[in-house]
Motif scaffolding. Structure first.
Motif, PDB file in Angstrom:
ATOM      1  N   SER A  62      52.826  25.328 -37.259  1.00  0.00           N
ATOM      2  CA  SER A  62      52.648  26.773 -37.425  1.00  0.00           C
ATOM      3  C   SER A  62      51.486  27.246 -36.566  1.00  0.00           C
ATOM      4  O   SER A  62      50.518  26.512 -36.331  1.00  0.00           O
ATOM      5  N   PHE A  63      51.600  28.484 -36.107  1.00  0.00           N
ATOM      6  CA  PHE A  63      50.573  29.066 -35.250  1.00  0.00           C
ATOM      7  C   PHE A  63      50.523  30.560 -35.534  1.00  0.00           C
ATOM      8  O   PHE A  63      51.559  31.233 -35.563  1.00  0.00           O
ATOM      9  N   THR A  64      49.323  31.068 -35.761  1.00  0.00           N
ATOM     10  CA  THR A  64      49.133  32.492 -36.017  1.00  0.00           C
ATOM     11  C   THR A  64      48.462  33.140 -34.815  1.00  0.00           C
ATOM     12  O   THR A  64      47.371  32.735 -34.411  1.00  0.00           O
ATOM     13  N   THR A  65      49.134  34.118 -34.248  1.00  0.00           N
ATOM     14  CA  THR A  65      48.576  34.814 -33.090  1.00  0.00           C
ATOM     15  C   THR A  65      47.406  35.690 -33.518  1.00  0.00           C
ATOM     16  O   THR A  65      47.273  36.084 -34.682  1.00  0.00           O
ATOM     17  N   GLY A  66      46.552  35.998 -32.564  1.00  0.00           N
ATOM     18  CA  GLY A  66      45.399  36.841 -32.830  1.00  0.00           C
ATOM     19  C   GLY A  66      45.721  38.309 -32.605  1.00  0.00           C
ATOM     20  O   GLY A  66      46.842  38.685 -32.244  1.00  0.00           O
ATOM     21  N   PRO A  67      44.723  39.170 -32.796  1.00  0.00           N
ATOM     22  CA  PRO A  67      44.938  40.608 -32.578  1.00  0.00           C
ATOM     23  C   PRO A  67      44.986  40.933 -31.093  1.00  0.00           C
ATOM     24  O   PRO A  67      44.535  40.152 -30.248  1.00  0.00           O
ATOM     25  N   LEU A  68      45.527  42.087 -30.780  1.00  0.00           N
ATOM     26  CA  LEU A  68      45.503  42.554 -29.405  1.00  0.00           C
ATOM     27  C   LEU A  68      44.063  42.776 -28.962  1.00  0.00           C
ATOM     28  O   LEU A  68      43.190  43.094 -29.782  1.00  0.00           O
ATOM     29  N   PRO A  69      43.778  42.603 -27.683  1.00  0.00           N
ATOM     30  CA  PRO A  69      42.429  42.941 -27.194  1.00  0.00           C
ATOM     31  C   PRO A  69      42.104  44.394 -27.519  1.00  0.00           C
ATOM     32  O   PRO A  69      42.997  45.245 -27.631  1.00  0.00           O
ATOM     33  N   SER A  70      40.833  44.684 -27.652  1.00  0.00           N
ATOM     34  CA  SER A  70      40.421  46.028 -28.079  1.00  0.00           C
ATOM     35  C   SER A  70      40.938  47.113 -27.142  1.00  0.00           C
ATOM     36  O   SER A  70      41.307  48.209 -27.594  1.00  0.00           O
ATOM     37  N   TYR A  71      40.991  46.827 -25.834  1.00  0.00           N
ATOM     38  CA  TYR A  71      41.438  47.864 -24.894  1.00  0.00           C
ATOM     39  C   TYR A  71      42.932  48.176 -25.057  1.00  0.00           C
ATOM     40  O   TYR A  71      43.392  49.245 -24.660  1.00  0.00           O
ATOM     41  N   ALA A  72      43.706  47.235 -25.623  1.00  0.00           N
ATOM     42  CA  ALA A  72      45.151  47.449 -25.763  1.00  0.00           C
ATOM     43  C   ALA A  72      45.539  47.966 -27.139  1.00  0.00           C
ATOM     44  O   ALA A  72      46.673  48.429 -27.328  1.00  0.00           O
ATOM     45  N   GLN A  73      44.638  47.923 -28.107  1.00  0.00           N
ATOM     46  CA  GLN A  73      44.992  48.315 -29.462  1.00  0.00           C
ATOM     47  C   GLN A  73      45.404  49.781 -29.597  1.00  0.00           C
ATOM     48  O   GLN A  73      46.285  50.107 -30.408  1.00  0.00           O
ATOM     49  N   PRO A  74      44.830  50.712 -28.817  1.00  0.00           N
ATOM     50  CA  PRO A  74      45.275  52.109 -28.971  1.00  0.00           C
ATOM     51  C   PRO A  74      46.640  52.392 -28.352  1.00  0.00           C
ATOM     52  O   PRO A  74      47.196  53.473 -28.567  1.00  0.00           O
ATOM     53  N   LEU A  75      47.177  51.463 -27.590  1.00  0.00           N
ATOM     54  CA  LEU A  75      48.404  51.728 -26.858  1.00  0.00           C
ATOM     55  C   LEU A  75      49.617  51.668 -27.787  1.00  0.00           C
ATOM     56  O   LEU A  75      49.764  50.736 -28.585  1.00  0.00           O
ATOM     57  N   VAL A  76      50.490  52.653 -27.659  1.00  0.00           N
ATOM     58  CA  VAL A  76      51.742  52.692 -28.415  1.00  0.00           C
ATOM     59  C   VAL A  76      52.856  53.018 -27.433  1.00  0.00           C
ATOM     60  O   VAL A  76      52.803  54.033 -26.724  1.00  0.00           O
ATOM     61  N   PHE A  77      53.849  52.156 -27.376  1.00  0.00           N
ATOM     62  CA  PHE A  77      54.990  52.369 -26.483  1.00  0.00           C
ATOM     63  C   PHE A  77      56.223  52.679 -27.322  1.00  0.00           C
ATOM     64  O   PHE A  77      56.468  52.046 -28.346  1.00  0.00           O
ATOM     65  N   GLN A  78      56.981  53.648 -26.871  1.00  0.00           N
ATOM     66  CA  GLN A  78      58.225  54.008 -27.533  1.00  0.00           C
ATOM     67  C   GLN A  78      59.386  53.756 -26.582  1.00  0.00           C
ATOM     68  O   GLN A  78      59.318  54.099 -25.400  1.00  0.00           O
TER      69      GLN A  78
END
Length: 359
Positions: free
Chosen positions: A100-116
């Motif tokens: 098992s492997f748990t990924t980490g959070p997105l880098p801070s610069y990418a966290q505000p990004l939302v793609f539709q």
């Protein structure tokens, strides 16, 4: 333990513990290491459950030893299951126990990004991923639903990127060419050609300062050039060479060649192609670089727009240039830079075949 089992002839069952899964510099990528006791191939099955559902590509070894495979394409902050599937050259197969492997959070610069992502009614999107090259956010890979699966950020603008056959990314990191109109780039500006793997590690790179030093020490006539920036494109050739597109400037006046007439002295921005060998050294067989000032044509005409078009090492047409003056404003009349059409006809020695091509 595994090696002992193989030597005693007990190989053949499933659920043997093969090796380990570790974090990489990319929070959404795992490194799966398999210690192969003999020649064979490895594929990693992975997914959100033990049904897996996704596979990496296959890597082989002819002698045994560690085989490292990056497992990518995973969502952030999510637990995944993965398992190595091994096939030896003698026909035996084995699966690792579930990891098992748990990924980490997105880098801070990418966290505000939302793609539709939307799909037209009655249409089915073709499979694949989207690679986005953003000036502010670096490289971003999303799935067709807009989920961010991979990111890479550089301290300067990533002007061009392409995937290599080995899965690495080859990218151009530099300033915008227009920045050079205001003068040289500030000391310490990150300008380089860089190969990066999925784990976010630099495999190899060459900086602008390093290449300029190599050109200065090369001693050939065509090496007498100082590069000011890498821009837009780099191409990896089948023989391991890199064809690099770079900027340089040249001062023009009535006493220089080509002579500038009916206009005050000025500086123009032009392009250089450099052939770097597999050791990232300027390649000396044939014309390894060609400067595009030799076909400089002065065009009289007030108010003419700047003539420019992005150039690519994959097939050069017209490459833009700009006449510079203090403050970075464009000066008129404009100089048009006529470039040859470049065709690489011998990947082994990197020679050029050129024919004039004018706008």
């Amino acid at each position: 333990m595994l090696l002992c089992a193989l030597l005693s002839g007990c190989w053949g069952g499933n659920d043997q513990s093969l090796e380990q899964v570790t974090q990489t510099d990319n929070p959404q990528v795992a490194l799966y290491t398999v210690n192969m006791p003999s020649a064979g191939s490895v594929t990693i099955d992975y997914g959100k459950t033990t049904n897996y559902g996704m596979k990496t590509w296959t890597q082989s070894t002819s002698t045994g030893g560690p085989v490292n495979i990056f497992v990518a394409g995973m969502l952030a902050n999510t637990t995944y299951h993965m398992r190595a599937s091994v096939e030896f050259d003698n026909g035996n197969t084995v699966n690792d126990v579930d990891q098992s492997f748990t990924t980490g959070p997105l880098p801070s610069y990418a966290q505000p990004l939302v793609f539709q992502a939307t799909t037209a009614a009655g249409m089915t999107p073709q499979p694949g991923l989207k690679l986005l090259d953003s000036t502010a956010y670096g490289l971003i890979i999303t799935d067709l639903s807009g989920n961010i699966l991979w990111t890479y950020h550089a301290p300067n603008v990533i002007q061009g990127v392409k995937m290599l056959p080995n899965g690495d990314f080859l990218m151009v990191i530099g300033a915008n060419s227009s920045d050079l109109l205001s003068g040289p780039l500030p000391p310490g500006t990150d300008v380089e050609i860089r190969e990066v793997n999925l784990g976010g590690y630099t495999v190899r790179s060459i900086s602008l300062a390093t290449l300029n030093a190599e050109l200065a020490n090369a001693g050939c006539a065509e090496c007498n050039v100082t590069l000011t920036d890498f821009h837009h494109d780099v191409t990896a050739l089948p023989n391991g060479h890199w064809m690099v597109l770079a900027n340089t400037t040249q001062a023009l006046s009535s006493t220089r060649t080509p002579a500038l007439i009916n206009a005050p002295p000025t500086t123009v921005l032009g392009d250089v192609i450099v052939d770097l060998d597999q050791y990232l050294q300027p390649h000396h067989r044939g014309a390894f670089q060609r400067r595009f000032f030799r076909r400089l044509v002065y065009s009289q005409g007030p108010g003419l727009p700047e003539r420019g078009q992005s150039a690519s090492t994959a097939g050069l047409g017209l490459a833009g240039h700009r006449a510079a003056r203090p403050g970075g404003q464009h000066q008129f009349p404009v100089f048009r830079l006529c470039l040859p059409a470049v065709r690489l006809f011998d990947f082994q020695i990197g020679l050029f075949a050129t024919s004039p091509r004018h706008p």
